[in-house]
Write a protein that holds these residues in place. Structure first.
Motif, short mmCIF file in Angstrom:
data_model
loop_
_atom_site.label_atom_id
_atom_site.label_comp_id
_atom_site.label_asym_id
_atom_site.label_seq_id
_atom_site.Cartn_x
_atom_site.Cartn_y
_atom_site.Cartn_z
N VAL A 1 4.27 1.29 7.00
CA VAL A 1 3.28 2.20 6.00
C VAL A 1 1.97 1.68 6.22
N ILE A 2 1.01 2.54 6.17
CA ILE A 2 -0.39 2.03 6.06
C ILE A 2 -0.92 1.65 4.90
N VAL A 3 -1.44 0.52 4.54
CA VAL A 3 -1.78 0.01 3.25
C VAL A 3 -3.28 -0.65 3.15
N GLY A 4 -3.74 -0.88 2.13
CA GLY A 4 -5.16 -1.40 1.87
C GLY A 4 -5.02 -2.85 1.49
N ASN A 5 -5.23 -3.32 0.35
CA ASN A 5 -5.21 -4.69 0.08
C ASN A 5 -4.05 -4.81 -1.02
N LEU A 6 -3.09 -5.37 -0.59
CA LEU A 6 -1.80 -5.18 -1.28
C LEU A 6 -2.04 -6.39 -2.59
N GLN A 7 -1.26 -5.68 -3.61
CA GLN A 7 -1.33 -6.64 -4.96
C GLN A 7 -0.21 -7.72 -4.68
N LYS B 1 -4.30 -0.32 8.83
CA LYS B 1 -3.51 -1.56 8.57
C LYS B 1 -2.18 -1.28 8.23
N THR B 2 -1.38 -1.70 9.10
CA THR B 2 0.16 -1.42 8.78
C THR B 2 0.80 -2.42 8.31
N PHE B 3 1.98 -2.12 7.55
CA PHE B 3 2.71 -3.21 7.07
C PHE B 3 4.21 -2.43 6.91
N ILE C 1 1.14 3.79 -4.63
CA ILE C 1 -0.16 3.46 -3.90
C ILE C 1 -0.80 1.97 -4.70
N LYS C 2 -0.43 1.94 -6.06
CA LYS C 2 -0.91 0.65 -6.92
C LYS C 2 -0.55 -0.57 -6.08
N THR C 3 0.68 -0.80 -5.63
CA THR C 3 1.08 -2.03 -5.32
C THR C 3 0.56 -2.04 -3.64
N GLU D 1 -9.93 6.88 4.55
CA GLU D 1 -10.50 5.98 5.08
C GLU D 1 -9.49 4.84 5.52
N LYS D 2 -8.56 4.51 4.31
CA LYS D 2 -7.55 3.54 4.73
C LYS D 2 -6.57 3.96 5.89
#
Length: 314
Positions: A308-314, A127-129, A107-109, A121-122
Motif C-alpha cells: 500500500v501507499i502510506v504517509g507517516n504511519l502512527q 512511499k510504499t509499505f 487511513i488514520k493508521t 500528493e501521497k
C-alpha cells in the motif's frame, strides 16, 4: 518525469461511499488526478461487493497499480479482489487510497490525509509499505467462505454496531453521528454472550461484550480500539471486552477514542497469529465495517502480503 506519471493506474471509485460523496465528487477527483499528470482508467462499482469482482478482473487483465476512491468497505472489497485472483502474488499489486468514506479508519493508521488533494500528493510520493492482512473463515448458509481484511475484524457488540451503521449509510446518512447513533442503538439491543476463544493455542471462555482482532489502530469512525497495533509485525492485537454494562460504556467512551479504554479491568488484551471464536448461540461478526452475518470464526494473519501507499504511519 515523475515515475507516478509514467504509470498506468486503475481508479476504482465507489459512487455510494460517504453517503453519495463518491458520485458527487467524481469530477473533482478526476480533475485533481489529471492536473497532476496521472494516467489512469476509471471503473465504477455499482452495488455491494461489486468492487471485489472489478478489482479481481482488473488484476487478471494486467493492472498492477490501483487507486481506491471510497471508504473502508470499498478498500476491503478491493483487497478481497486482489487476493481472490490467481494470476500473480497479491503483494505485486500497489494500492493507493483517496478517502471518500464515512469512517475512513484505515487511513488514520497509515497516514493518508482526509483530503483529496493531499491524499493524491501521497500517491505521487509513492512511499510504499507491506502491511499484514487478516484471513477470516466462516460458514454462511452451510457453505464455508473466506473474507480478507486490511484493518480490523469485530465480533459481538462491535459487529452489531457496524450493522446499524451500515443500515444508516444505506439511507444516505454520513458523518460521526452515524457511529454515535449506531452505538446507542446497538447497546439497547445487544446481550452479552458466552463465547469460547482460542488465542493461538490458549483457550478462554468469557461472557463477551465485544472482541476486536486488529491490524490497524482505528475502527468505528475514529475509535482507537487497538492503540498498540503494528500493521506489519505479523501479529494481531486482540482486545476482549467482558461484560461491562451501560455505565461502563459511558465511562469508557472517551477512552475508546484515545485508546485508554484498554486500561479498564474488564478489558483483556492479547497478541496472536491465529484466533478461533465459537459460541453456542450465533455471534455477529464484521470485517472493516462490513457485516458477515452470524457464525463461528477462524482468523489467521498473512504477514506483509498487501503493498500500500502510506504517509507517516502512527
Amino acid at each position: 518525469m515523475n515515475k507516478t506519471h509514467q504509470t498506468k493506474w486503475t481508479l476504482l471509485l465507489n459512487p455510494h461511499a460517504g453517503g453519495g460523496r463518491g458520485k458527487r465528487d467524481l469530477d473533482q477527483i478526476e480533475k485533481l488526478l489529471q492536473s497532476q499528470g496521472f494516467l489512469y482508467s476509471l471503473i465504477i462499482s455499482e452495488y455491494p461487493k461489486h468492487a471485489i469482482q472489478l478489482a479481481k478482473h482488473a488484476v487478471e487483465n494486467g493492472c498492477r497499480h490501483l487507486i481506491v476512491a471510497g471508504g473502508d468497505g470499498t478498500l476491503n472489497e478491493v483487497v478481497n479482489g486482489v487476493f481472490l485472483q490467481k494470476v500473480i502474488s497479491p503483494e505485486q499489486v500497489l494500492v493507493g487510497m483517496i478517502p471518500v468514506g464515512t469512517g475512513n479508519d484505515w487511513i488514520k493508521t497509515f497516514g493518508i490525509p482526509n483530503s483529496y488533494t493531499n491524499a493524491i500528493e501521497k500517491i505521487e510520493e509513492r512511499k510504499t509499505f507491506f502491511q499484514d492482512v487478516g484471513k477470516l473463515t466462516y460458514t454462511q448458509n452451510g457453505v464455508e467462505k473466506q473474507r480478507y481484511f486490511s484493518n480490523m475484524a469485530g465480533f459481538g457488540f462491535d459487529a452489531l454496531t457496524a450493522q446499524k451503521a451500515n443500515s444508516l449509510k444505506e439511507k444516505g446518512r454520513s458523518g460521526m453521528l452515524v457511529y454515535l447513533q449506531s452505538l446507542l442503538a446497538a447497546f439497547l439491543q445487544y446481550k452479552v454472550q458466552n463465547v469460547k476463544i482460542v488465542i493461538d493455542k490458549d483457550p478462554l471462555e468469557e461472557l463477551l461484550f465485544s472482541l476486536s482482532v486488529a491490524i490497524g489502530k482505528y475502527n468505528g469512525g475514529g475509535m482507537k480500539q487497538a492503540p498498540n497495533a503494528i500493521p506489519n509485525n505479523g501479529i494481531f492485537e486482540v482486545a476482549v471486552i467482558k461484560k461491562i454494562g451501560f455505565w461502563g460504556i459511558v465511562r469508557n467512551l472517551a477512552g475508546l477514542y484515545s485508546g485508554s479504554y484498554i486500561e479498564d479491568s474488564r478489558v483483556a488484551c492479547f497478541r496472536a497469529k491465529q484466533v478461533l471464536i465459537s459460541s453456542p448461540t450465533d455471534l455477529a461478526g464484521e470485517v472493516d465495517g462490513e457485516a458477515l452475518g452470524e457464525s463461528q470464526f477462524h482468523i489467521e494473519i498473512l504477514p506483509q502480503k498487501l503493498q500500500v501507499i502510506v504517509g507517516n504511519l502512527q
